[in-house]
Design an enzyme around this catalytic site. Structure first.
Site, PDB file in Angstrom:
ATOM      1  N   LYS A   1     167.073 122.640  84.084  1.00 55.77           N
ATOM      2  CA  LYS A   1     167.206 124.081  85.023  1.00 55.77           C
ATOM      3  C   LYS A   1     168.584 123.839  83.983  1.00 55.77           C
ATOM      4  O   LYS A   1     169.311 125.058  84.773  1.00 55.77           O
ATOM      5  CB  LYS A   1     167.291 123.486  86.062  1.00 55.77           C
ATOM      6  CG  LYS A   1     165.589 123.263  86.674  1.00 55.77           C
ATOM      7  CD  LYS A   1     165.949 122.189  88.180  1.00 55.77           C
ATOM      8  CE  LYS A   1     164.819 121.799  88.830  1.00 55.77           C
ATOM      9  NZ  LYS A   1     164.495 121.211  90.189  1.00 55.77           N
TER      10      LYS A   1
ATOM     11  N   PRO B   1     165.609 128.839  91.236  1.00 56.31           N
ATOM     12  CA  PRO B   1     165.090 128.599  89.635  1.00 56.31           C
ATOM     13  C   PRO B   1     164.885 127.538  89.560  1.00 56.31           C
ATOM     14  O   PRO B   1     165.596 126.635  89.349  1.00 56.31           O
ATOM     15  CB  PRO B   1     165.679 128.941  89.099  1.00 56.31           C
ATOM     16  CG  PRO B   1     167.231 129.558  89.803  1.00 56.31           C
ATOM     17  CD  PRO B   1     167.615 128.942  91.243  1.00 56.31           C
ATOM     18  N   GLU B   2     163.017 127.413  88.443  1.00 56.25           N
ATOM     19  CA  GLU B   2     163.475 126.272  88.258  1.00 56.25           C
ATOM     20  C   GLU B   2     162.875 126.459  86.430  1.00 56.25           C
ATOM     21  O   GLU B   2     162.875 127.088  85.804  1.00 56.25           O
ATOM     22  CB  GLU B   2     161.992 125.540  88.808  1.00 56.25           C
ATOM     23  CG  GLU B   2     161.973 125.455  90.531  1.00 56.25           C
ATOM     24  CD  GLU B   2     160.954 124.818  90.676  1.00 56.25           C
ATOM     25  OE1 GLU B   2     159.935 123.790  90.460  1.00 56.25           O
ATOM     26  OE2 GLU B   2     160.340 125.057  91.919  1.00 56.25           O
TER      27      GLU B   2
ATOM     28  N   ARG C   1     161.939 118.078 102.561  1.00 54.45           N
ATOM     29  CA  ARG C   1     162.344 119.160 102.077  1.00 54.45           C
ATOM     30  C   ARG C   1     160.079 119.781 102.141  1.00 54.45           C
ATOM     31  O   ARG C   1     159.747 119.087 103.275  1.00 54.45           O
ATOM     32  CB  ARG C   1     162.085 119.961 100.426  1.00 54.45           C
ATOM     33  CG  ARG C   1     161.195 118.530 100.139  1.00 54.45           C
ATOM     34  CD  ARG C   1     162.627 118.450  98.602  1.00 54.45           C
ATOM     35  NE  ARG C   1     162.788 119.575  97.439  1.00 54.45           N
ATOM     36  CZ  ARG C   1     163.870 119.193  96.964  1.00 54.45           C
ATOM     37  NH1 ARG C   1     163.562 118.863  96.150  1.00 54.45           N
ATOM     38  NH2 ARG C   1     164.079 120.731  96.315  1.00 54.45           N
TER      39      ARG C   1
END
Length: 304
Positions: free
Chosen positions: A61, A2-3, A289
């Site tokens: 966040k 979740p951002e 990433r």
DNA sequence: AGCGAGCCCTGCGCGC
DNA sequence: TGCGCGCAGGGCTCGC
């Protein structure tokens, strides 16, 4: 996972349910989810039970539920971070337990009656804690949804996010230009600007037609302002769509998915044509990433 | 200051 | 069918 948009969806879902509600029970099913509460799970349960919650606030966040102050006690809040896989769900007291339930908080709301806030988290990178509230550095409210200039101690070092009314655009532009790093690194640095993760960093850079490795010091002010505007725009559009859900992992407080994944232009779009020029989007390894970009619209910066 | 590595974890999809 | 590997939306701490 979740951002900012996903966490904001959770905040707005929790707000009416928790504001004014009293905690009637706390059950820590998985002590590792209380890792950030140094005094331990039992202390968390004892100190929170019986207290009244006054709202739901978010910065970046991080999400927190301020606790109604008690006489002679420093102000505190229930601080939550969803990590990669955390969920905060609103459930009826008699509902079947959620998969990967880690913490269960039962509430008694003066209008809505009894309800449960369930913290579920597959990977246990997320956490809950009771955290002391401290004054904000700029005197503005602690975050979105806050009525007082207080912020949890563990969030004090996090920058405001682009959807915060007190976000300082000029300050951000100046600070980014003084950095000596690449653009994506800067966007992901929560102490410079918060709320942006891997998805929205890639989307913002695609929208601004900038490569992730563009040196922060090489841009002029108008370009940085455009990048900020594009970033804010993509966050707002994602929020309007209920966030990005690739699976049942990210959901709102009622367990429903968001729809922004259908509007992504870069993240996860490798092999598909760029919406602007038709060139296939590529995926590259960067910062341990993935980064997704259009190799034509987002040119590699020429080293000098 | 900036950056990489390591760590905190579970579970899914894939190739063999 | 089973197994190992790579991968996943985050962030903290440490050492160079």
């Amino acid at each position: 996972m979740p951002e900012l948009p996903e966490v904001e969806v959770v905040r707005t879902g929790l707000e009416p349910a928790v504001t004014g509600a009293r905690v009637t029970g706390v059950e820590v099913v998985e002590p590792r989810s209380l890792r950030r509460h140094l005094a331990g799970a039992l202390d968390f349960e004892r100190r929170l039970t019986g207290r009244r919650l006054t709202g739901a606030v978010r910065r970046g966040k991080f999400l927190w539920l301020p606790v109604e102050p008690a006489a002679g006690e420093a102000p505190v809040a229930v601080l939550g971070h969803l990590g990669m896989s955390g969920q905060l769900l609103l459930r009826a007291p008699d509902a079947a337990p959620d998969r990967q339930l880690r913490v269960r908080i039962t509430l008694e709301h003066p209008e809505h009656g009894d309800l449960v806030v369930a913290f579920a988290d597959q990977r246990i990178f997320g956490s809950l804690a009771l955290d002391r509230l401290v004054l904000t550095a700029d005197g503005a409210p602690g975050g979105l949804g806050a009525s007082s200039p207080l912020v949890p101690e563990h969030v004090a070092h996090i920058a405001r996010d682009p959807l915060d009314p007190a976000f300082d655009d000029d300050g951000f532009v100046d600070r980014l230009m003084r950095r000596r790093t690449g653009l994506k690194r800067a966007l992901l640095d929560q102490t410079l600007v918060s709320g942006i993760g891997n998805i929205y960093a890639d989307e913002a850079l695609w929208a601004a037609r900038l490569h992730y490795a563009v040196p922060t010091g090489s841009l002029r002010k108008p370009a940085v302002r455009r990048l900020l505007a594009e970033t804010r725009s993509v966050l707002e559009r994602a929020l309007a769509d209920g966030g990005t859900s690739f699976d049942a992992q990210y959901v709102n407080v009622n367990g429903a998915s968001g729809y922004f994944s259908q509007r992504l232009h870069a993240y996860g779009q490798q092999g598909k044509p760029c919406a602007r020029c038709g060139t296939p989007i590529v995926r590259e390894a960067f910062m341990n990433r993935s980064s997704h970009l259009c190799p034509r619209c987002q040119k590699v910066p020429t080293p000098r």
